[in-house]
Design a protein around this motif. Structure first.
Motif, PDB file in Angstrom:
ATOM      1  N   GLY A  88       0.802  -1.211   0.000  1.00 39.60           N
ATOM      2  CA  GLY A  88       0.000   0.000   0.000  1.00 39.60           C
ATOM      3  C   GLY A  88       0.837   1.264   0.000  1.00 39.60           C
ATOM      4  N   TYR A 103       0.018   4.187  -2.549  1.00 35.26           N
ATOM      5  CA  TYR A 103      -0.221   5.545  -2.049  1.00 35.26           C
ATOM      6  C   TYR A 103       0.720   6.537  -2.724  1.00 35.26           C
ATOM      7  CZ  TYR A 103      -1.038   9.284   1.368  1.00 35.26           C
ATOM      8  OH  TYR A 103      -1.361  10.473   1.968  1.00 35.26           O
ATOM      9  N   VAL A 161      -4.523   1.806   5.487  1.00 37.76           N
ATOM     10  CA  VAL A 161      -5.231   1.375   4.284  1.00 37.76           C
ATOM     11  C   VAL A 161      -6.332   0.398   4.701  1.00 37.76           C
ATOM     12  CG1 VAL A 161      -5.020   0.302   2.018  1.00 37.76           C
ATOM     13  CG2 VAL A 161      -3.085   1.582   2.974  1.00 37.76           C
TER      14      VAL A 161
END
Length: 247
Positions: A114, A118, A161
């Motif tokens: 993640g 991101y 997340v």
């Protein structure tokens, strides 16, 4: 791809690897007892809806009749990338898995950092990142679930997340518009590998997404959720990097 993350179950580098990279692929987990022992050495075990009293869930194909909302893990179907327990207010920070019996064909683990997703969106689709971070913009887990966002401030200087891409996630219209961009970023950073018997992984459930390819045969894996022991001081989630740090 997994080699930078690979350690033995008794490695002194295990916690450091989880803290820094959010993922450790672990050798030497010969059964659910080994997985539970590892989990208890680094985490406070958090029971799951489907776990036994010790917090261990055995995941295997239980047949077509079990394929319904929230139970697809107990089938031979592919699983979309997701984080565990998205429908509860405080999802556990760690997901720990081990394999007792690999599939005959398929069943590869699909993992996505993640942090990479991101950072990718921050550079390529900043508007998407803003919308996907809007509070109370996604209902996770159905009517009795939890309103949150895909990216949210965890209150400790990082971003958590939270994601699922099935019928148990209801996105606000403005969020739904950016799901294709999110899926494209996820695809860009996905990698897959096949767990062998005695192998597993520990991942930061506030950072890493995990999924699975469809399989044949009687694949058997075990799962434990937990939160890092306080004395280990393991910060979970995505780091928000200043633009000067992006290079």
């Amino acid at each position: 791809m997994i080699e930078p993350y690979r350690v033995n179950a008794d490695s002194t580098n295990l916690v450091e690897l989880i803290a820094e990279q959010g993922l450790a692929v672990v050798d030497g987990l010969d059964g659910p007892e080994d997985l539970l022992r590892l989990a208890q050495s680094i985490a406070v075990v958090v029971p799951h809806r489907d776990s036994g009293p010790d917090g261990v869930t055995t995941i295997a194909d239980l047949g077509e009749s079990i394929v319904r909302s929230g139970f697809a893990g107990f089938s031979a179907c592919a699983l979309n990338p997701h984080t565990d327990r998205s429908g509860v207010p405080h999802p556990p920070a760690l997901l720990m898995m081990s394999c007792t019996q690999p599939a005959t064909t398929g069943g590869e683990c699909v993992l996505i950092d993640g942090q990479a997703v991101y950072d990718d969106l921050a550079e390529s689709e900043p508007e998407a990142l803003t919308v996907l971070s809007t509070p109370r913009s996604v209902l996770f887990g159905g009517a009795a679930g939890h309103l949150s966002s895909i990216f949210s401030d965890n209150g400790r200087g990082r971003i958590a997340v939270r994601l699922r891409l099935d019928e148990l996630a209801q996105f606000a219209p403005e969020v739904n518009r950016w799901i294709p961009a999110l899926r494209a970023a996820i695809d860009r950073h996905a990698f897959e590998f096949r767990l062998t018997a005695g192998q597993g992984y520990v991942l930061d459930n506030h950072r890493w997404l995990h999924g699975r390819r469809a399989f044949t045969g009687q694949r058997v894996v075990h799962r434990v959720n937990g939160d890092p022991l306080p004395e280990l001081v393991v910060a979970t989630g995505v780091r928000v990097r200043a633009s000067s740090d992006a290079a």
